[in-house]
Design a protein around this motif. Sequence first.
Motif, PDB file in Angstrom:
ATOM      1  N   PHE A 124       3.274   8.374  -7.902  1.00 42.46           N
ATOM      2  CA  PHE A 124       1.901   8.921  -8.717  1.00 42.46           C
ATOM      3  C   PHE A 124       1.000   7.122  -7.770  1.00 42.46           C
ATOM      4  O   PHE A 124      -0.843   7.071  -7.695  1.00 42.46           O
ATOM      5  N   MET A 125       1.602   5.821  -7.801  1.00 41.28           N
ATOM      6  CA  MET A 125       1.098   4.540  -7.434  1.00 41.28           C
ATOM      7  C   MET A 125       0.394   4.958  -6.497  1.00 41.28           C
ATOM      8  O   MET A 125      -0.509   4.355  -5.852  1.00 41.28           O
ATOM      9  N   MET A 126       1.990   5.389  -5.461  1.00 44.01           N
ATOM     10  CA  MET A 126       1.006   5.458  -3.743  1.00 44.01           C
ATOM     11  C   MET A 126       0.317   6.642  -3.661  1.00 44.01           C
ATOM     12  O   MET A 126      -0.985   6.382  -2.667  1.00 44.01           O
ATOM     13  N   LYS A 127       0.414   7.573  -3.807  1.00 44.31           N
ATOM     14  CA  LYS A 127      -0.777   8.525  -3.810  1.00 44.31           C
ATOM     15  C   LYS A 127      -1.920   8.175  -4.141  1.00 44.31           C
ATOM     16  O   LYS A 127      -3.058   7.999  -3.328  1.00 44.31           O
ATOM     17  N   LEU A 128      -2.366   7.727  -5.163  1.00 40.98           N
ATOM     18  CA  LEU A 128      -3.614   7.251  -5.590  1.00 40.98           C
ATOM     19  C   LEU A 128      -4.033   5.845  -5.015  1.00 40.98           C
ATOM     20  O   LEU A 128      -5.444   5.884  -4.960  1.00 40.98           O
ATOM     21  N   ALA A 129      -3.246   5.164  -4.412  1.00 38.15           N
ATOM     22  CA  ALA A 129      -3.585   3.936  -3.294  1.00 38.15           C
ATOM     23  C   ALA A 129      -3.539   3.978  -1.805  1.00 38.15           C
ATOM     24  O   ALA A 129      -4.095   3.915  -1.473  1.00 38.15           O
ATOM     25  N   GLY A 130      -3.602   5.907  -1.803  1.00 38.00           N
ATOM     26  CA  GLY A 130      -3.704   6.697  -0.228  1.00 38.00           C
ATOM     27  C   GLY A 130      -2.895   6.377   0.315  1.00 38.00           C
ATOM     28  O   GLY A 130      -3.257   7.236   1.776  1.00 38.00           O
ATOM     29  N   VAL A 131      -1.614   6.751   0.336  1.00 34.95           N
ATOM     30  CA  VAL A 131      -0.721   7.260   0.885  1.00 34.95           C
ATOM     31  C   VAL A 131       0.135   8.293   0.754  1.00 34.95           C
ATOM     32  O   VAL A 131       0.309   8.682  -0.742  1.00 34.95           O
ATOM     33  N   SER A 132       0.442   8.440   1.833  1.00 36.79           N
ATOM     34  CA  SER A 132       1.044  10.620   1.875  1.00 36.79           C
ATOM     35  C   SER A 132       2.304  10.189   2.241  1.00 36.79           C
ATOM     36  O   SER A 132       2.873  11.755   2.263  1.00 36.79           O
ATOM     37  N   VAL A 133       2.767   8.994   2.526  1.00 36.41           N
ATOM     38  CA  VAL A 133       4.383   9.154   2.557  1.00 36.41           C
ATOM     39  C   VAL A 133       5.144   8.285   1.755  1.00 36.41           C
ATOM     40  O   VAL A 133       4.577   7.166   1.360  1.00 36.41           O
ATOM     41  N   THR A 143      18.922  -8.095   0.990  1.00 36.25           N
ATOM     42  CA  THR A 143      17.498  -8.091   1.714  1.00 36.25           C
ATOM     43  C   THR A 143      17.321  -6.913   1.031  1.00 36.25           C
ATOM     44  O   THR A 143      18.219  -6.798   1.728  1.00 36.25           O
ATOM     45  N   VAL A 144      16.768  -5.934   0.927  1.00 36.58           N
ATOM     46  CA  VAL A 144      16.264  -4.609   1.297  1.00 36.58           C
ATOM     47  C   VAL A 144      15.722  -3.977   2.263  1.00 36.58           C
ATOM     48  O   VAL A 144      14.656  -4.740   2.112  1.00 36.58           O
ATOM     49  N   THR A 145      16.814  -3.364   2.508  1.00 38.06           N
ATOM     50  CA  THR A 145      15.612  -2.567   4.299  1.00 38.06           C
ATOM     51  C   THR A 145      14.992  -1.623   4.561  1.00 38.06           C
ATOM     52  O   THR A 145      14.900  -0.724   5.613  1.00 38.06           O
ATOM     53  N   VAL A 146      15.616  -0.868   3.667  1.00 38.48           N
ATOM     54  CA  VAL A 146      14.817   0.450   2.979  1.00 38.48           C
ATOM     55  C   VAL A 146      13.592   1.360   3.361  1.00 38.48           C
ATOM     56  O   VAL A 146      12.929   0.410   2.923  1.00 38.48           O
ATOM     57  N   ASP A 147      13.638   2.389   3.092  1.00 39.21           N
ATOM     58  CA  ASP A 147      11.807   2.720   3.702  1.00 39.21           C
ATOM     59  C   ASP A 147      11.169   2.190   1.902  1.00 39.21           C
ATOM     60  O   ASP A 147      12.047   1.813   1.001  1.00 39.21           O
ATOM     61  N   ASN A 148      10.387   1.085   1.209  1.00 35.98           N
ATOM     62  CA  ASN A 148       9.520   0.942   0.700  1.00 35.98           C
ATOM     63  C   ASN A 148       8.372   1.033  -0.192  1.00 35.98           C
ATOM     64  O   ASN A 148       7.355   1.452   1.490  1.00 35.98           O
ATOM     65  N   VAL A 149       7.713   0.955  -0.793  1.00 41.07           N
ATOM     66  CA  VAL A 149       6.806   0.982  -1.203  1.00 41.07           C
ATOM     67  C   VAL A 149       5.780   0.018  -0.465  1.00 41.07           C
ATOM     68  O   VAL A 149       4.639  -0.049   0.217  1.00 41.07           O
ATOM     69  N   VAL A 150       5.707  -1.381   0.555  1.00 37.80           N
ATOM     70  CA  VAL A 150       5.389  -2.309   0.758  1.00 37.80           C
ATOM     71  C   VAL A 150       5.181  -2.032   2.304  1.00 37.80           C
ATOM     72  O   VAL A 150       4.313  -1.481   2.774  1.00 37.80           O
ATOM     73  N   ARG A 151       6.058  -1.075   2.741  1.00 36.32           N
ATOM     74  CA  ARG A 151       6.805  -0.832   4.560  1.00 36.32           C
ATOM     75  C   ARG A 151       5.160   0.228   4.531  1.00 36.32           C
ATOM     76  O   ARG A 151       4.650   0.480   5.486  1.00 36.32           O
ATOM     77  N   GLU A 152       4.990   1.569   3.558  1.00 36.85           N
ATOM     78  CA  GLU A 152       4.794   2.555   3.659  1.00 36.85           C
ATOM     79  C   GLU A 152       2.890   2.034   3.483  1.00 36.85           C
ATOM     80  O   GLU A 152       1.693   2.983   4.149  1.00 36.85           O
ATOM     81  N   LEU A 153       2.656   0.755   2.621  1.00 38.11           N
ATOM     82  CA  LEU A 153       1.436   0.665   2.376  1.00 38.11           C
ATOM     83  C   LEU A 153       0.929  -0.185   3.515  1.00 38.11           C
ATOM     84  O   LEU A 153      -0.461   0.501   4.569  1.00 38.11           O
ATOM     85  N   ILE A 154       1.738  -0.744   4.470  1.00 37.61           N
ATOM     86  CA  ILE A 154       1.679  -1.743   5.724  1.00 37.61           C
ATOM     87  C   ILE A 154       0.526  -0.624   6.762  1.00 37.61           C
ATOM     88  O   ILE A 154      -0.198  -0.436   7.213  1.00 37.61           O
ATOM     89  N   ALA A 155       1.288   0.809   7.013  1.00 35.33           N
ATOM     90  CA  ALA A 155       1.234   1.538   7.413  1.00 35.33           C
ATOM     91  C   ALA A 155       0.287   2.253   7.437  1.00 35.33           C
ATOM     92  O   ALA A 155      -0.242   2.359   8.379  1.00 35.33           O
ATOM     93  N   ALA A 156      -0.144   2.032   6.797  1.00 35.90           N
ATOM     94  CA  ALA A 156      -1.321   3.314   5.903  1.00 35.90           C
ATOM     95  C   ALA A 156      -2.844   2.142   6.082  1.00 35.90           C
ATOM     96  O   ALA A 156      -3.837   2.851   5.333  1.00 35.90           O
ATOM     97  N   GLY A 157      -2.331   0.920   6.188  1.00 39.59           N
ATOM     98  CA  GLY A 157      -3.872   0.718   6.580  1.00 39.59           C
ATOM     99  C   GLY A 157      -4.362  -0.349   4.883  1.00 39.59           C
ATOM    100  O   GLY A 157      -5.183  -0.821   4.318  1.00 39.59           O
ATOM    101  N   LYS A 158      -3.399  -0.220   4.344  1.00 38.94           N
ATOM    102  CA  LYS A 158      -3.894  -0.532   2.526  1.00 38.94           C
ATOM    103  C   LYS A 158      -3.277  -2.290   2.131  1.00 38.94           C
ATOM    104  O   LYS A 158      -2.155  -2.884   3.389  1.00 38.94           O
TER     105      LYS A 158
END
Length: 241
Positions: free
Chosen positions: A214-223, A40-55
């Motif tokens: 690129f993908m995260m930025k265009l999805a509206g995530v800044s972290v 199980t991967v516990t480091v920061d990841n796209v799912v964590r940041e998407l959820i935090a940004a309400g995406k």
Amino acid sequence: LAKTYSSWVGYYADTHPSIGNYFMLTTGQIITNDDGYTGTVTVDNVVRELIAAGKTWKEYSEAIPYQGYYGGDTGEYAERHNPLSYMSDVRGDPAQQQNLAPFTQLATDIANHTLPNYGFIVPDLLDDAHDGTLAQADTWLQTNIAPLLASPDFNTPGGGLLIITFDESEDSDTQFGGGQVAWVVVGPDVRLAFPPKGAQIPIVVYQHESTCRFMMKLAGVSVFPGNAATAPDMNMFLTGN
């Protein structure tokens, strides 16, 4: 698509074999180079940041045994090609597990106008040019991705962006770690026929961490997780840049 929209010859994978590249795309790190990894991967990841940004997000996986599955290989489904299934933010949350969806869900989401802010599409081993041929993979794209490109939710200004790439090159190609791979970006805000044939444009080297950013930025995530935080931006592929 490469001729109509944008593509880049200076794009390289990060490592060999596959799994480290999928983790770079989703955590900004090469978590492991063991294709048999089941941890199980516990480091920061796209799912964590998407959820935090309400995406919203979803991984559309061909041949996945059932929605929410995060187990090992079975049939033509390869766990190592489905990186979001490893994340602790998914495995530890039954609601997030449901975003590990069968590929058939994509057509439903297009029809229902419920596409997520971020999607990760994974063909099975026969259709991703791993066990099948490049021609077979291309036919799969033509058949299955064309409806996405034609949908009004995707194909309007400010709509969608599709990136098509490979995890790694042949094992014998170790340039920049994982070798040169195809990278094509498609969408209503993407520069057309870029770069122009014969144009003298400096070849910037991009890798999977830039695609993650690129993908995260265009999805509206800044972290951005891991190396994606400092990776070169890919804004030049968009109109107005």
